[in-house]
Design a protein around this motif. Sequence first.
Motif, PDB file in Angstrom:
ATOM      1  N   GLN A 124     -15.453  71.311 -31.732  1.00 58.24           N
ATOM      2  CA  GLN A 124     -15.241  70.121 -32.552  1.00 58.24           C
ATOM      3  C   GLN A 124     -13.876  70.171 -33.228  1.00 58.24           C
ATOM      4  N   ILE A 125     -13.480  71.343 -33.708  1.00 55.94           N
ATOM      5  CA  ILE A 125     -12.155  71.480 -34.324  1.00 55.94           C
ATOM      6  C   ILE A 125     -11.072  71.191 -33.297  1.00 55.94           C
ATOM      7  N   GLY A 126     -11.254  71.718 -32.075  1.00 57.84           N
ATOM      8  CA  GLY A 126     -10.266  71.467 -31.030  1.00 57.84           C
ATOM      9  C   GLY A 126     -10.132  69.996 -30.703  1.00 57.84           C
ATOM     10  N   ARG A 127     -11.246  69.283 -30.663  1.00 54.14           N
ATOM     11  CA  ARG A 127     -11.189  67.849 -30.375  1.00 54.14           C
ATOM     12  C   ARG A 127     -10.551  67.078 -31.528  1.00 54.14           C
ATOM     13  N   ASP A 128     -10.888  67.431 -32.749  1.00 54.95           N
ATOM     14  CA  ASP A 128     -10.319  66.719 -33.894  1.00 54.95           C
ATOM     15  C   ASP A 128      -8.812  66.909 -33.976  1.00 54.95           C
ATOM     16  N   VAL A 129      -8.357  68.114 -33.700  1.00 56.40           N
ATOM     17  CA  VAL A 129      -6.926  68.393 -33.779  1.00 56.40           C
ATOM     18  C   VAL A 129      -6.189  67.767 -32.599  1.00 56.40           C
ATOM     19  N   GLY A 130      -6.741  67.912 -31.394  1.00 54.26           N
ATOM     20  CA  GLY A 130      -6.024  67.476 -30.205  1.00 54.26           C
ATOM     21  C   GLY A 130      -6.175  66.015 -29.890  1.00 54.26           C
ATOM     22  N   GLU A 131      -7.398  65.530 -29.747  1.00 56.72           N
ATOM     23  CA  GLU A 131      -7.610  64.157 -29.301  1.00 56.72           C
ATOM     24  C   GLU A 131      -7.358  63.150 -30.417  1.00 56.72           C
ATOM     25  N   ALA A 132      -7.795  63.474 -31.637  1.00 61.98           N
ATOM     26  CA  ALA A 132      -7.596  62.552 -32.755  1.00 61.98           C
ATOM     27  C   ALA A 132      -6.237  62.712 -33.407  1.00 61.98           C
ATOM     28  N   ALA A 133      -5.460  63.718 -32.983  1.00 60.21           N
ATOM     29  CA  ALA A 133      -4.110  63.962 -33.521  1.00 60.21           C
ATOM     30  C   ALA A 133      -4.140  64.154 -35.033  1.00 60.21           C
ATOM     31  N   ARG A 134      -5.155  64.855 -35.525  1.00 64.17           N
ATOM     32  CA  ARG A 134      -5.223  65.164 -36.951  1.00 64.17           C
ATOM     33  C   ARG A 134      -4.527  66.486 -37.213  1.00 64.17           C
ATOM     34  N   SER A 135      -4.037  66.659 -38.420  1.00 61.46           N
ATOM     35  CA  SER A 135      -3.340  67.889 -38.752  1.00 61.46           C
ATOM     36  C   SER A 135      -4.334  69.042 -38.839  1.00 61.46           C
ATOM     37  N   VAL A 136      -3.850  70.244 -38.565  1.00 58.89           N
ATOM     38  CA  VAL A 136      -4.713  71.419 -38.606  1.00 58.89           C
ATOM     39  C   VAL A 136      -5.210  71.662 -40.025  1.00 58.89           C
ATOM     40  N   VAL A 137      -4.374  71.410 -41.020  1.00 63.70           N
ATOM     41  CA  VAL A 137      -4.773  71.611 -42.412  1.00 63.70           C
ATOM     42  C   VAL A 137      -5.940  70.700 -42.770  1.00 63.70           C
ATOM     43  N   LEU A 412       3.116  58.356 -28.416  1.00 62.10           N
ATOM     44  CA  LEU A 412       2.106  59.339 -28.790  1.00 62.10           C
ATOM     45  C   LEU A 412       2.749  60.643 -29.229  1.00 62.10           C
ATOM     46  N   VAL A 413       3.845  61.027 -28.586  1.00 63.85           N
ATOM     47  CA  VAL A 413       4.555  62.241 -28.983  1.00 63.85           C
ATOM     48  C   VAL A 413       5.030  62.129 -30.420  1.00 63.85           C
ATOM     49  N   LYS A 414       5.607  60.995 -30.769  1.00 62.87           N
ATOM     50  CA  LYS A 414       6.089  60.797 -32.132  1.00 62.87           C
ATOM     51  C   LYS A 414       4.931  60.769 -33.120  1.00 62.87           C
ATOM     52  N   GLN A 415       3.788  60.241 -32.698  1.00 61.44           N
ATOM     53  CA  GLN A 415       2.624  60.209 -33.581  1.00 61.44           C
ATOM     54  C   GLN A 415       2.141  61.620 -33.898  1.00 61.44           C
ATOM     55  N   VAL A 416       2.070  62.488 -32.890  1.00 63.85           N
ATOM     56  CA  VAL A 416       1.648  63.872 -33.124  1.00 63.85           C
ATOM     57  C   VAL A 416       2.628  64.580 -34.043  1.00 63.85           C
ATOM     58  N   LYS A 417       3.915  64.397 -33.834  1.00 66.94           N
ATOM     59  CA  LYS A 417       4.914  65.038 -34.680  1.00 66.94           C
ATOM     60  C   LYS A 417       4.833  64.525 -36.111  1.00 66.94           C
ATOM     61  N   VAL A 419       2.167  63.335 -37.684  1.00 66.71           N
ATOM     62  CA  VAL A 419       0.966  63.849 -38.348  1.00 66.71           C
ATOM     63  C   VAL A 419       1.147  65.311 -38.741  1.00 66.71           C
ATOM     64  N   ALA A 420       1.784  66.083 -37.870  1.00 63.27           N
ATOM     65  CA  ALA A 420       1.982  67.507 -38.139  1.00 63.27           C
ATOM     66  C   ALA A 420       3.135  67.768 -39.090  1.00 63.27           C
ATOM     67  N   CYS A 421       3.871  66.708 -39.471  1.00 67.76           N
ATOM     68  CA  CYS A 421       5.044  66.874 -40.351  1.00 67.76           C
ATOM     69  C   CYS A 421       6.057  67.830 -39.725  1.00 67.76           C
ATOM     70  N   GLY A 422       6.193  67.796 -38.403  1.00 70.71           N
ATOM     71  CA  GLY A 422       7.152  68.641 -37.714  1.00 70.71           C
ATOM     72  C   GLY A 422       6.532  69.941 -37.238  1.00 70.71           C
ATOM     73  N   ARG A 432       0.081  70.816 -28.424  1.00 70.39           N
ATOM     74  CA  ARG A 432      -0.540  69.701 -29.142  1.00 70.39           C
ATOM     75  C   ARG A 432      -0.200  68.374 -28.483  1.00 70.39           C
ATOM     76  N   ILE A 433       1.057  68.203 -28.107  1.00 74.81           N
ATOM     77  CA  ILE A 433       1.502  66.931 -27.541  1.00 74.81           C
ATOM     78  C   ILE A 433       0.852  66.685 -26.188  1.00 74.81           C
ATOM     79  N   ARG A 434       0.839  67.688 -25.338  1.00 76.96           N
ATOM     80  CA  ARG A 434       0.258  67.489 -24.009  1.00 76.96           C
ATOM     81  C   ARG A 434      -1.241  67.248 -24.092  1.00 76.96           C
ATOM     82  N   PHE A 435      -1.931  67.949 -24.982  1.00 79.99           N
ATOM     83  CA  PHE A 435      -3.363  67.743 -25.132  1.00 79.99           C
ATOM     84  C   PHE A 435      -3.643  66.311 -25.561  1.00 79.99           C
ATOM     85  N   HIS A 436      -2.865  65.808 -26.508  1.00 75.98           N
ATOM     86  CA  HIS A 436      -3.097  64.455 -27.005  1.00 75.98           C
ATOM     87  C   HIS A 436      -2.731  63.406 -25.965  1.00 75.98           C
TER      88      HIS A 436
END
Length: 450
Positions: A124-137, A412-417, A419-422, A432-436
Amino acid sequence: MLRHIRISVRSTRGMVDATSLLLGLEGLEVRGVSRQVDRVRVVDVVTADPDAARCPDCRMISTSVKDHTVTRPRDIRYGDDPIMLRWNKTRYRCGNLECARATFTESIPQVPPRRRTTTRLRTQIGRDVGEAARSVVEVAAGSGVSWPTAHAAFVEHADQVLGAPQPVQVLGIDETRRGKPRWVRDSDGRRWVRVDPWDTGFVDLGGDQGLLGQVEGRTSKAVTDWLSAQSQEFRDQISHVVIDPSAAYAAAVTDTLPDAQVVVDHFHLVKLANDTVTAVRRRVSFDAHGRRGRKQDPEWANRRRLLSARQRLSHRPFAKMWNALIDNDPTGQILTAYIAKEELRQLLSAARDGADDAEIGYRLYRFYTWCADADIPEITRLATTIETWWPAILAFLRTGLTNARTEGYNRLVKQVKRVACGFRNTENSRRRIRFHCTRAQRASIQHFHC
């Protein structure tokens, strides 16, 4: 000591089985549920999987009990109140004298040895971080785990899903900025050098694999290295490569994929034409007024209409723009550049119209003739660019292939970056980018299996 509020669990076998079914952890059986004063529900479970008593090395079932222990693996949340699993485990002695392992503790696939989290929580953590592009924190805080645990869960989940790229027929190549430009000292430390970080992405335009990979830089060597790292079967399968008008990308594709046809994306060609109109407008305005354009200048007031396609302008705004420039631009250069841009758009629309080679040749002749008769430096430069890239442009007119999907993945690449604040680690960034950017592929595979 915390007081426990005991919730009655019937001792009948059916109720115990129902509670275990509700928990949904295969291999574990619920023996009791209690609630603490802080509303944390404690679920006492025992092992119900016979294979848990097998030695991990020799796979022999043991019946010699050494002692018992209690672990508290973290699991997914149920509602608003947190749940704490309390697993009463058994430690066995291995009965095989030839086995190097003396003792071992029960384990199940949902909670492997030395794990403090369940498999479904890590998934579930992997899906939330990768597919939903949420930050790890954010995901770590919501799951009640630390950042390293959440990141390790995502890495484990991504490594199981992502694999080597499969052969593709149409490959898209485009660049995206990885970070802000910065100034650093050169190797001698004598002067400052501007570093502009870019990444080059490779996209499957003919299938559903999404983003195939990323490399640092936007040079010919970066593209060549990535293509060379793929299998010979992968390179032989590629028939078309869609790029922007980039000499570095074209050179890399020509050297590495000699049998592939380079296709230029038409969007960037239209942008070149619009830039030509803007350059002519600015030069004419400065020559006439000795300054930049202002709102009272007709050429500046109609700058948006000059960049719009003719078919997108109704008769009234088009006539207003045309008459204003006729009256205020005695040189006629701005409208000449506008007509050159429209002639190029008409040429590129041959792909949408399904025009044959004769019609394409006629439209190309009209464009070249207009540019030659105009004798304006900016328009001549545009015509020279079209002539240089004509084989790749003709490939677009015949196939209609574009880099639209690649540009979508850039978003999508810019969206992941964002969310992660770089990212400070490029490997984590690319994972992260390829997974998303492969969600559509995984969704189609899951739907097929269902």
